[in-house]
Design a protein around this motif. Structure first.
Motif, PDB file in Angstrom:
ATOM      1  N   ARG A  87      11.003  -4.832   6.239  1.00  0.00           N
ATOM      2  CA  ARG A  87      11.702  -4.499   4.984  1.00  0.00           C
ATOM      3  C   ARG A  87      10.756  -3.776   4.032  1.00  0.00           C
ATOM      4  N   LEU A  88       9.551  -4.289   3.911  1.00  0.00           N
ATOM      5  CA  LEU A  88       8.557  -3.689   3.031  1.00  0.00           C
ATOM      6  C   LEU A  88       8.197  -2.282   3.502  1.00  0.00           C
ATOM      7  N   LEU A  92       8.809   1.189   1.423  1.00  0.00           N
ATOM      8  CA  LEU A  92       7.672   2.056   1.093  1.00  0.00           C
ATOM      9  C   LEU A  92       7.889   3.482   1.581  1.00  0.00           C
ATOM     10  N   VAL A  93       8.341   3.622   2.803  1.00  0.00           N
ATOM     11  CA  VAL A  93       8.554   4.960   3.364  1.00  0.00           C
ATOM     12  C   VAL A  93       9.664   5.678   2.603  1.00  0.00           C
ATOM     13  N   ARG A  94      10.779   4.997   2.389  1.00  0.00           N
ATOM     14  CA  ARG A  94      11.899   5.630   1.688  1.00  0.00           C
ATOM     15  C   ARG A  94      11.516   6.024   0.261  1.00  0.00           C
ATOM     16  N   LEU A  95      10.817   5.147  -0.434  1.00  0.00           N
ATOM     17  CA  LEU A  95      10.445   5.433  -1.814  1.00  0.00           C
ATOM     18  C   LEU A  95       9.348   6.485  -1.897  1.00  0.00           C
ATOM     19  N   THR A  96       8.526   6.608  -0.872  1.00  0.00           N
ATOM     20  CA  THR A  96       7.527   7.673  -0.830  1.00  0.00           C
ATOM     21  C   THR A  96       8.227   9.021  -0.676  1.00  0.00           C
ATOM     22  N   GLN A  97       9.263   9.052   0.147  1.00  0.00           N
ATOM     23  CA  GLN A  97       9.986  10.302   0.381  1.00  0.00           C
ATOM     24  C   GLN A  97      10.858  10.695  -0.805  1.00  0.00           C
ATOM     25  N   LEU A 160       6.522   2.684  -9.184  1.00  0.00           N
ATOM     26  CA  LEU A 160       6.569   3.608 -10.316  1.00  0.00           C
ATOM     27  C   LEU A 160       5.206   4.241 -10.586  1.00  0.00           C
ATOM     28  N   ALA A 161       4.143   3.446 -10.519  1.00  0.00           N
ATOM     29  CA  ALA A 161       2.799   3.984 -10.743  1.00  0.00           C
ATOM     30  C   ALA A 161       2.435   4.991  -9.650  1.00  0.00           C
ATOM     31  N   ARG A 162       2.840   4.691  -8.440  1.00  0.00           N
ATOM     32  CA  ARG A 162       2.568   5.593  -7.313  1.00  0.00           C
ATOM     33  C   ARG A 162       3.278   6.930  -7.505  1.00  0.00           C
ATOM     34  N   SER A 163       4.522   6.888  -7.918  1.00  0.00           N
ATOM     35  CA  SER A 163       5.281   8.145  -8.067  1.00  0.00           C
ATOM     36  C   SER A 163       4.837   8.940  -9.288  1.00  0.00           C
ATOM     37  N   SER A 164       4.295   8.270 -10.289  1.00  0.00           N
ATOM     38  CA  SER A 164       3.868   8.989 -11.492  1.00  0.00           C
ATOM     39  C   SER A 164       2.548   9.723 -11.290  1.00  0.00           C
ATOM     40  N   GLY A 165       1.782   9.295 -10.289  1.00  0.00           N
ATOM     41  CA  GLY A 165       0.487   9.908 -10.044  1.00  0.00           C
ATOM     42  C   GLY A 165      -0.596   9.409 -10.987  1.00  0.00           C
ATOM     43  N   ALA A 172      -1.921   8.868  -3.418  1.00  0.00           N
ATOM     44  CA  ALA A 172      -2.238   9.604  -2.198  1.00  0.00           C
ATOM     45  C   ALA A 172      -2.201   8.743  -0.933  1.00  0.00           C
ATOM     46  N   ALA A 173      -2.202   7.437  -1.084  1.00  0.00           N
ATOM     47  CA  ALA A 173      -2.287   6.545   0.084  1.00  0.00           C
ATOM     48  C   ALA A 173      -1.038   6.650   0.957  1.00  0.00           C
ATOM     49  N   ASP A 174      -1.262   6.608   2.235  1.00  0.00           N
ATOM     50  CA  ASP A 174      -0.176   6.597   3.212  1.00  0.00           C
ATOM     51  C   ASP A 174       0.526   5.233   3.153  1.00  0.00           C
ATOM     52  N   PRO A 175       1.849   5.198   3.317  1.00  0.00           N
ATOM     53  CA  PRO A 175       2.555   3.910   3.284  1.00  0.00           C
ATOM     54  C   PRO A 175       2.005   2.887   4.276  1.00  0.00           C
ATOM     55  N   GLU A 176       1.599   3.343   5.451  1.00  0.00           N
ATOM     56  CA  GLU A 176       1.057   2.401   6.443  1.00  0.00           C
ATOM     57  C   GLU A 176      -0.272   1.795   5.985  1.00  0.00           C
ATOM     58  N   GLU A 177      -1.031   2.547   5.217  1.00  0.00           N
ATOM     59  CA  GLU A 177      -2.279   2.042   4.662  1.00  0.00           C
ATOM     60  C   GLU A 177      -1.999   1.024   3.547  1.00  0.00           C
TER      61      GLU A 177
END
Length: 192
Positions: A87-88, A92-97, A160-165, A172-177
């Protein structure tokens, strides 16, 4: 020679169900391509081939249309909680995209009790908080509601912090990381 008509042609019948379906499909595609914030109702209407004003008529607005597309994608089954690795990962993948949608923004914006804000919060609780609370209750964890809200707020804040940059390495981190780090952080919301 054709016979003269007795007046104007009858108006075309609108197929509300078909228009709704076309709007949802166009919104699904555009939200996936551009995310919620960078997609306009005009673009959704154009892609669907219908008047964008129908979004307000059939859904109430862009936010409610977004929530309808997410509900369609996820189905009616109760979701696994955030401590479930798959689920996590999926989130993460969907929200990264796509970036965060209105339900994540509702987690951090002041409540103004508008219908849209209430719908977004209800969605956030139903998809994130409630499954965790149920898990914590079943495990006999102290203060399950508070712990579930804490974990969901931490996740929403990270998204939100991830998407704001604002945090370059986080962005920059990969979702798998991120997955094992985030899983550890969320697991800390329940006592061992």
């Amino acid at each position: 020679m054709t016979a003269p008509s007795d007046g104007p042609a009858p108006p075309r019948r609108r197929d509300a169900a078909r228009s709704r379906e076309l709007l949802i499909q166009a919104a699904l595609e555009l939200f996936a391509e551009r995310g919620y914030d960078r997609t306009t109702t005009r673009e959704i209407g154009e892609r669907a081939g219908v008047d964008p004003a129908l979004i307000a008529r059939y859904f109430g607005g862009k936010t409610q249309l977004y929530l309808a597309t997410v509900q369609l994608e996820l189905g009616n089954e109760p979701p696994a909680d955030l401590l479930e690795e798959e689920r996590l990962r999926t989130l993460l993948v969907r929200l990264t995209q796509r970036g965060p949608g209105p339900s994540f923004q509702a987690a951090v914006q002041p409540g103004d009790n508008t219908e849209v804000q209430q719908a977004s919060r209800a969605y956030l609780y139903g998809r994130m908080v409630d499954p965790l609370r149920e898990r914590f209750t079943a495990e006999g964890v102290d203060r399950p509601q508070l712990r579930a809200e804490l974990a969901a707020a931490a996740f929403a804040g990270i998204v939100l912090a991830r998407s704001s940059g604002a945090f370059s390495e986080l962005a920059a981190a990969d979702p798998e990381e991120l997955l094992p780090l985030l899983r550890d952080l969320l697991a800390a919301s329940r006592p061992s």
